[in-house]
Design a protein around this motif. Structure first.
Motif: not given
Length: 244
Positions: A105-111, A139-140
């Protein structure tokens, strides 16, 4: 009680402001053997144009009815960089060389980005069921690859990857490769937690699992430590476990 968008945005901005001020001081004392402050700045710059509200809107694009789990399981929340650093510091003597880090559940990848910046993992992989969120992560990564190339030394993850898929489906994710699994599972319903616990039994001996609020409750795992850490919505208990 339901927060308004403006209240939530202001609260999140306050958390970020505090994180920037406090984390710089605390990170100096966490014992890492490289320039964590420089990496913290890289991490912050990744998300200058990708705020919490954008992630919330992207998460709403996912139709939870397409899954077997309740809508509450897909509530969007983030772990702070400081919390990631604290967790990795506490696990530093348990993490093996050439380990693979997985965020469920990495979302926007912050972790994933935080882990990649803070430890020399062989690979850091994020699994996210919501395509809208996974696309932001991609994209990030594409836009800021140069920042990671600048830090390309032995202390930076060799591979960062984001996968759009359901981690509870064996054909979409091979749990046996993971050495450290991270699950921001405070809001996961009982069905999702049950499915994830079953998948955790497939992990190798010595594999590490980090959960929040909810523990694994598996006889094959023992708890290393529990402690309170800062999340985007407030405090939560981080539970660090190892497979025995």
């Amino acid at each position: 009680y339901m927060e308004s968008k403006e209240t939530r945005r202001l609260r999140y901005e306050e958390i970020i402001k505090d994180e920037k001020q406090i984390a710089k001081e605390k990170l100096k004392h966490l014992g890492f053997n490289f320039d964590v402050l420089e990496r913290f700045e890289v991490y912050q710059n990744l998300y200058q144009c990708n705020d919490f509200e954008k992630a919330l809107e992207a998460s709403k694009q996912f139709d939870s009815k397409k899954s077997n789990f309740s809508k509450t399981s897909f509530f969007y929340g983030e772990v702070t960089f400081l919390a990631i650093a604290q967790i990795l510091q506490k696990l530093q003597f348990h993490i093996k060389r050439n380990s693979i880090f997985i965020d469920i559940g990495s979302g926007m990848g912050k972790t994933v980005f935080g882990a990649a910046l803070l430890h020399n993992f062989k690979a850091c992989i994020g699994i996210e069921i919501a395509k809208s969120l996974n696309d932001i992560s991609m994209q990030i990564l594409d836009s800021h690859k140069a920042k990671f190339d600048h830090l390309n030394d032995k202390t930076v993850c060799h591979l960062i990857q984001f996968v759009n898929g359901d981690a509870t489906m064996s054909e979409q994710f091979d749990w046996s490769i993971a050495d450290l699994v991270f699950m921001n599972c405070t809001c996961f319903d009982s069905y999702l937690m049950s499915a994830l616990r079953e998948k955790c039994t497939l992990l190798k001996k010595g594999a590490l699992v980090v959960t929040f609020t909810q523990c694994l409750q598996l006889p094959s795992f023992t708890t290393i430590e529990e402690f309170e850490c800062e999340m985007s919505w407030g405090g939560a208990t981080a539970i660090l476990s190892i497979k025995i």
